[in-house]
Scaffold this motif. Structure first.
Motif, PDB file in Angstrom:
ATOM      1  N   ALA A   1       0.810  -1.210   0.000  1.00  0.00           N
ATOM      2  CA  ALA A   1       0.000   0.000   0.000  1.00  0.00           C
ATOM      3  C   ALA A   1       0.847   1.265   0.000  1.00  0.00           C
ATOM      4  O   ALA A   1       0.508   2.248  -0.669  1.00  0.00           O
ATOM      5  N   VAL A   2       1.956   1.252   0.733  1.00  0.00           N
ATOM      6  CA  VAL A   2       2.709   2.484   0.964  1.00  0.00           C
ATOM      7  C   VAL A   2       3.807   2.724  -0.057  1.00  0.00           C
ATOM      8  O   VAL A   2       3.872   3.791  -0.695  1.00  0.00           O
TER       9      VAL A   2
ATOM     10  N   GLY B   1      -1.641   5.022   8.287  1.00  0.00           N
ATOM     11  CA  GLY B   1      -2.954   4.712   7.716  1.00  0.00           C
ATOM     12  C   GLY B   1      -3.057   3.276   7.258  1.00  0.00           C
ATOM     13  O   GLY B   1      -4.077   2.606   7.489  1.00  0.00           O
ATOM     14  N   ALA B   2      -2.002   2.767   6.623  1.00  0.00           N
ATOM     15  CA  ALA B   2      -1.999   1.375   6.171  1.00  0.00           C
ATOM     16  C   ALA B   2      -2.044   0.417   7.348  1.00  0.00           C
ATOM     17  O   ALA B   2      -2.716  -0.618   7.299  1.00  0.00           O
ATOM     18  N   LEU B   3      -1.335   0.760   8.415  1.00  0.00           N
ATOM     19  CA  LEU B   3      -1.360  -0.073   9.627  1.00  0.00           C
ATOM     20  C   LEU B   3      -2.784  -0.181  10.169  1.00  0.00           C
ATOM     21  O   LEU B   3      -3.276  -1.285  10.445  1.00  0.00           O
ATOM     22  N   THR B   4      -3.433   0.963  10.345  1.00  0.00           N
ATOM     23  CA  THR B   4      -4.795   0.964  10.889  1.00  0.00           C
ATOM     24  C   THR B   4      -5.756   0.164  10.022  1.00  0.00           C
ATOM     25  O   THR B   4      -6.542  -0.647  10.521  1.00  0.00           O
TER      26      THR B   4
ATOM     27  N   ILE C   1      -6.363  12.283   0.383  1.00  0.00           N
ATOM     28  CA  ILE C   1      -6.593  11.460  -0.804  1.00  0.00           C
ATOM     29  C   ILE C   1      -5.596  10.307  -0.858  1.00  0.00           C
ATOM     30  O   ILE C   1      -5.948   9.162  -1.197  1.00  0.00           O
ATOM     31  N   ALA C   2      -4.338  10.595  -0.513  1.00  0.00           N
ATOM     32  CA  ALA C   2      -3.324   9.539  -0.492  1.00  0.00           C
ATOM     33  C   ALA C   2      -3.675   8.466   0.537  1.00  0.00           C
ATOM     34  O   ALA C   2      -3.503   7.265   0.283  1.00  0.00           O
ATOM     35  N   LEU C   3      -4.171   8.886   1.680  1.00  0.00           N
ATOM     36  CA  LEU C   3      -4.568   7.917   2.704  1.00  0.00           C
ATOM     37  C   LEU C   3      -5.711   7.032   2.226  1.00  0.00           C
ATOM     38  O   LEU C   3      -5.729   5.824   2.503  1.00  0.00           O
ATOM     39  N   LEU C   4      -6.670   7.613   1.515  1.00  0.00           N
ATOM     40  CA  LEU C   4      -7.765   6.803   0.984  1.00  0.00           C
ATOM     41  C   LEU C   4      -7.229   5.728   0.040  1.00  0.00           C
ATOM     42  O   LEU C   4      -7.639   4.560   0.112  1.00  0.00           O
ATOM     43  N   ALA C   5      -6.320   6.123  -0.838  1.00  0.00           N
ATOM     44  CA  ALA C   5      -5.756   5.159  -1.789  1.00  0.00           C
ATOM     45  C   ALA C   5      -4.951   4.083  -1.075  1.00  0.00           C
ATOM     46  O   ALA C   5      -5.087   2.883  -1.344  1.00  0.00           O
ATOM     47  N   VAL C   6      -4.106   4.496  -0.143  1.00  0.00           N
ATOM     48  CA  VAL C   6      -3.257   3.556   0.592  1.00  0.00           C
ATOM     49  C   VAL C   6      -4.098   2.582   1.410  1.00  0.00           C
ATOM     50  O   VAL C   6      -3.849   1.370   1.416  1.00  0.00           O
ATOM     51  N   GLU C   7      -5.099   3.084   2.096  1.00  0.00           N
ATOM     52  CA  GLU C   7      -5.917   2.210   2.935  1.00  0.00           C
ATOM     53  C   GLU C   7      -6.770   1.267   2.090  1.00  0.00           C
ATOM     54  O   GLU C   7      -7.011   0.121   2.487  1.00  0.00           O
TER      55      GLU C   7
ATOM     56  N   VAL D   1      -6.513  -2.753   2.625  1.00  0.00           N
ATOM     57  CA  VAL D   1      -7.692  -3.578   2.921  1.00  0.00           C
ATOM     58  C   VAL D   1      -7.837  -4.692   1.892  1.00  0.00           C
ATOM     59  O   VAL D   1      -8.094  -5.856   2.236  1.00  0.00           O
ATOM     60  N   ALA D   2      -7.686  -4.351   0.610  1.00  0.00           N
ATOM     61  CA  ALA D   2      -7.823  -5.362  -0.443  1.00  0.00           C
ATOM     62  C   ALA D   2      -6.784  -6.469  -0.298  1.00  0.00           C
ATOM     63  O   ALA D   2      -7.093  -7.657  -0.447  1.00  0.00           O
ATOM     64  N   VAL D   3      -5.548  -6.092   0.018  1.00  0.00           N
ATOM     65  CA  VAL D   3      -4.476  -7.088   0.112  1.00  0.00           C
ATOM     66  C   VAL D   3      -4.641  -7.959   1.349  1.00  0.00           C
ATOM     67  O   VAL D   3      -4.498  -9.189   1.273  1.00  0.00           O
ATOM     68  N   VAL D   4      -4.932  -7.355   2.494  1.00  0.00           N
ATOM     69  CA  VAL D   4      -5.067  -8.176   3.701  1.00  0.00           C
ATOM     70  C   VAL D   4      -6.288  -9.087   3.605  1.00  0.00           C
ATOM     71  O   VAL D   4      -6.273 -10.224   4.101  1.00  0.00           O
ATOM     72  N   LEU D   5      -7.340  -8.629   2.953  1.00  0.00           N
ATOM     73  CA  LEU D   5      -8.509  -9.487   2.746  1.00  0.00           C
ATOM     74  C   LEU D   5      -8.136 -10.709   1.905  1.00  0.00           C
ATOM     75  O   LEU D   5      -8.522 -11.844   2.221  1.00  0.00           O
ATOM     76  N   GLU D   6      -7.361 -10.482   0.863  1.00  0.00           N
ATOM     77  CA  GLU D   6      -6.927 -11.589   0.010  1.00  0.00           C
ATOM     78  C   GLU D   6      -6.062 -12.573   0.796  1.00  0.00           C
ATOM     79  O   GLU D   6      -6.192 -13.797   0.645  1.00  0.00           O
TER      80      GLU D   6
END
Length: 253
Positions: A103-104, A134-137, A224-230, A234-239
């Motif tokens: 993400a980051v 943001g990615a951590l959270t 906006i960057a936080l929205l993209a990163v998060e 979320v998509a990667v950890v879900l996978e």
């Protein structure tokens, strides 16, 4: 112009106020039976020590490329450890490095490549730190919720498998809505910025003498960057969860 030291002077009064706030929060959780009394006190004390140490280290990192990259590596390692151990207590915790890193770092590299982010500590440390945070959270919230949902609704996963759905798809259908809810805090923060809250980057730049237009532009970029990163986290950890790369032992084991 109001300076940061005028807004919040560093003196014994500040130390007393912080102590009162910290122990008030701990007292409320104790009285309400929320179960995080000790964690609040520990978190506050750790933050005090860590910020004091970081304030000293950052001075050196600002003037040295090796120290700068070393500092960023430490931030990433701590974020991975924190997220992984929050999600699961078994050996799969280290997979938390994947959603945070995915993400980051591509975003940071892109910003550097197009010239928006200089390879200087004064810019790279705060921006990368905000994005890692943001990615951590997002990783923690999405990972925990996905695993909890799969555990609670295990019977529905089995039912989906019984009608012929592949394992990944069966688990994804159950876990996805809960994991997606991890984006709600970032969405709400972005939707209400300027109306409900004035975030730290905006206020910090104003206190540093920047114009309101520049401060607003930087804060918009951060949001906006936080929205993209998060979203990526979320998509990667879900996978990873639905593929059982990140897992928890069954209850009772």
């Amino acid at each position: 112009m109001t300076s940061a030291s005028t807004l919040l002077p560093v003196n014994p009064t500040l130390a007393i106020a912080l102590a009162v706030l910290l122990f008030a929060g701990a007292a409320v959780t104790a009285l309400a039976g929320l179960g995080h009394t000790r964690a609040i006190v520990t978190a506050g004390l750790r933050a005090t020590v860590q910020l004091a140490a970081v304030a000293a280290v950052v001075r050196w990192a600002l003037g040295s490329r090796p120290l700068l990259f070393g500092f960023l590596a430490v931030m990433f390692a701590v974020a991975t450890w924190t997220a992984g151990r929050r999600i699961t207590g078994n050996h799969t915790w280290w997979w938390a490095a994947v959603p945070i890193g995915a993400a980051v770092f591509p975003f940071v590299l892109l910003l550097v490549a197009i010239g928006l982010l200089p390879v200087e500590g004064i810019a790279l440390i705060p921006i990368t730190g905000i994005l890692i945070g943001g990615a951590l959270t997002a990783t923690v919230l999405a990972g925990r919720r996905a695993l909890e949902e799969l555990e609670t609704r295990h019977g529905e996963v089995e039912a989906a498998l019984s009608i012929g759905l592949p394992d990944r798809e069966a688990r994804l259908e159950i876990a996805r809505p809960s994991a997606a809810a991890a984006l709600i805090p970032a969405l709400d923060q972005t939707r209400t910025v300027g109306l409900v809250t004035l975030p730290g980057a905006f206020i910090g730049m104003l206190l540093g003498g920047a114009s309101p237009l520049l401060a607003g532009a930087v804060q918009l970029f951060v949001l906006i960057a936080l929205l993209a990163v998060e979203a990526v986290a979320v998509a990667v950890v879900l996978e990873l969860v639905v593929r059982e790369k990140i897992s928890r032992p069954p209850r009772g084991t």
